[in-house]
Design an enzyme around this catalytic site. Structure first.
Site, PDB file in Angstrom:
ATOM      1  N   HIS A 123       5.682  62.605  83.726  1.00  0.00           N
ATOM      2  CA  HIS A 123       5.092  61.719  84.758  1.00  0.00           C
ATOM      3  C   HIS A 123       4.566  60.427  84.126  1.00  0.00           C
ATOM      4  CE1 HIS A 123       5.185  65.265  87.443  1.00  0.00           C
ATOM      5  NE2 HIS A 123       4.881  65.886  86.324  1.00  0.00           N
ATOM      6  N   SER A 164      11.456  32.454  74.896  1.00  0.00           N
ATOM      7  CA  SER A 164      11.285  31.843  76.207  1.00  0.00           C
ATOM      8  C   SER A 164      11.379  30.327  76.050  1.00  0.00           C
ATOM      9  CB  SER A 164       9.910  32.225  76.766  1.00  0.00           C
ATOM     10  OG  SER A 164       9.456  31.245  77.685  1.00  0.00           O
ATOM     11  N   LYS A 194       6.799  33.990  72.991  1.00  0.00           N
ATOM     12  CA  LYS A 194       7.508  35.137  73.565  1.00  0.00           C
ATOM     13  C   LYS A 194       8.624  35.690  72.673  1.00  0.00           C
ATOM     14  CE  LYS A 194       7.271  36.894  77.092  1.00  0.00           C
ATOM     15  NZ  LYS A 194       7.302  36.735  78.528  1.00  0.00           N
ATOM     16  N   GLU A 218      16.931  44.797  78.944  1.00  0.00           N
ATOM     17  CA  GLU A 218      16.917  44.412  80.366  1.00  0.00           C
ATOM     18  C   GLU A 218      18.333  44.224  80.906  1.00  0.00           C
ATOM     19  OE1 GLU A 218      13.818  41.279  81.158  1.00  0.00           O
ATOM     20  OE2 GLU A 218      13.478  41.627  79.038  1.00  0.00           O
TER      21      GLU A 218
END
Ligand code: ARG
Length: 466
Positions: free
Chosen positions: A161, A282, A288, A295
């Site tokens: 969970h 970025s 970043k 992704e």
């Protein structure tokens, strides 16, 4: 756009097709990819025509050379389909005529149909594509195994969970991502056994009247045998859907690891660092470092599920035998294959170069009362029924929560205050390594079992494959 003069049909029509029809019908912009497979099919078909006495020795030799020459021209890009050519078959027939002349080349189409041709081509394409995917998957498994080998003994929080559940070895967690891919390899192997049959010779739907031997063609093309039913052979695409499913499943399994990698790379988790070569920056935020590979892998999984669903929807309710709807089978699997061949090398590189923050993982492993099950099971060894042991341990956790401490910080007095069964000896199970090593049944997280997994996985993915 009108239809080419070299079209494969037209005799029964007073006029050529409307431009709108030709544009809808055309498939060369994607099926050209199958040109070399079509030429191999033609080479095999020539042998069948010759064996049945429709081609003389001389004609066979002329045509074989022409196919070879055409194959070279296709490979070099010297021969390409015309803008108005309907499909790969039409373009290649023109090519053969250009090289061998209409009289001889015109004999080649006898006894075959684009329906059995395309069914064969798609199978051939998928069988080769499967081999490429298998090689990439083995490389990925190698990367997972190497990371597991290099981090043997490192503990981390195991979750259910998404909450801390029980400590596990990092290697055990990494290898939990290997086994689904092993099953995907097995799926491909199993699918291959079903797919390795040649539809060539099925003709349009019912077989051929010329006595051409489908077995001869199948053997030439390297198939294990011939499909059993010509109508099924030309009209079924379940094997294409199954291939799309296996590729989707590979990608879905990658997406599950992607999700974790994305979380693990955050400041909050700080489990891992991505290598510079396998992360992105970025355009506005200079600090970043983004997990774009994970992704994109996650995103491509959605796209591949779309390809599979589209294909299944195309097949639903189609009557026998060939229907032109089936032309829609190719783009989805080309896209799924291409997508996966982009994802897998990048994903493998990312996994191979992950740096794990061992101290952080070890520190978090016992937190969140993850040793509570060990306490309950220790009570069982002391003769307490599990139902009561569960209750007592639950109270102990509540006590810790109120006090703001972890289980390992409890004093003998505090333990005794919760239950008389909680003797000081319980503390010996309140260690991460004790908890992990105690789980030594087959498939458990104990290091002996993880080493055993590695032995098994290394048989499939030896060192140096990634
Ligand atoms: N281009 C078709 C396909 O991809 C094969 C040609 C069959 N066409 C036909 N009119 N019978 O399925």
């Amino acid at each position: 756009m009108a239809q080419s003069n070299d079209a494969l049909w037209g005799g029964r029509f007073a006029s050529g097709p409307d431009g709108a029809l030709a544009a809808l019908s055309k498939s060369t912009h994607f099926d050209w990819r199958l040109a070399q497979y079509d030429l191999k099919g033609t080479a095999a078909h020539l042998k069948a025509l010759h064996a049945a006495n429709y081609l003389s020795d001389e004609e066979l030799s002329v045509l074989e050379k022409a196919v070879e020459e055409l194959s070279k021209r296709v490979a070099s890009g010297a021969f390409v389909p015309k803008a108005d050519e309907e499909d790969v078959h039409a373009a290649l027939e023109r090519g053969l005529i250009e090289i061998a002349g209409a009289e001889i080349a015109g004999k080649v189409r006898a006894g075959r149909s684009r329906n059995d041709q395309i069914a064969t081509l798609v199978r051939s394409f998928m069988l080769d594509a499967a081999t490429e995917i298998e090689n990439q998957l083995i490389g990925y498994l190698d990367a997972l195994c190497s990371q597991a080998e290099n981090h043997l003994g490192v503990a981390m929080p195991g979750r259910t969970h998404f909450q801390h559940a029980q400590p596990v070895l990092l290697s055990h967690h990494l290898l939990a991502h290997a086994w689904p891919q092993v099953r995907n390899l097995q799926r491909l192997e199993n699918w291959r056994a079903r797919t390795n049959y040649s539809p060539y010779g099925a003709g349009a739907l019912a077989g051929n009247t010329l006595g051409l031997d489908p077995k001869l063609v199948a053997k030439e093309l390297g198939f294990a045998g011939v499909t059993e039913n010509s109508m099924d052979a030309t009209s079924s695409r379940d094997l294409v859907a199954e291939f799309a499913f296996i590729l989707s499943m590979i990608s879905i399994d990658l997406s599950r690891f992607s999700e974790e990698i994305i979380a693990w790379a955050t400041k909050e988790f700080s489990y891992i660092q991505l290598a510079d070569q396998f992360s992105t920056g970025s355009s506005i935020m200079p600090q970043k470092k983004n997990p774009d590979i994970a992704e994109l892998a996650r995103g491509k999984a959605g796209r591949m599920i779309g390809n599979l669903s589209g294909l299944l929807a195309t097949l639903k309710g189609l009557p026998l035998s060939y229907n032109r709807d089936l032309q829609e089978d190719k783009e989805p699997i080309f896209d799924s294959f291409d997508s996966l061949m982009l994802v897998l090398p990048a994903f493998t590189g990312m996994v191979a170069t992950l740096t794990f923050n061992k101290e952080r993982l070890e520190e978090l492993a016992p937190q969140g009362f993850s040793l509570a099950t060990d306490v309950a099971e220790w009570l069982v060894t002391q003769g307490v029924a599990f139902r009561d042991a569960h209750e007592i341990t639950g109270e102990l956790v509540r006590f810790c929560e109120v006090e703001g401490i972890e289980l390992s910080m409890l004093s003998d007095e505090q333990l005794a205050s919760v239950s008389k069964h909680l003797k000081p000896e319980v503390k010996k199970v309140l260690s991460v390594s004790g908890s992990i090593e105690a789980r030594n049944g087959a498939g458990g997280t104990a290091s002996s079992q993880v080493v055993e997994q590695l032995v098994q996985l290394r048989k499939i993915a030896p060192h140096g494959k990634s």
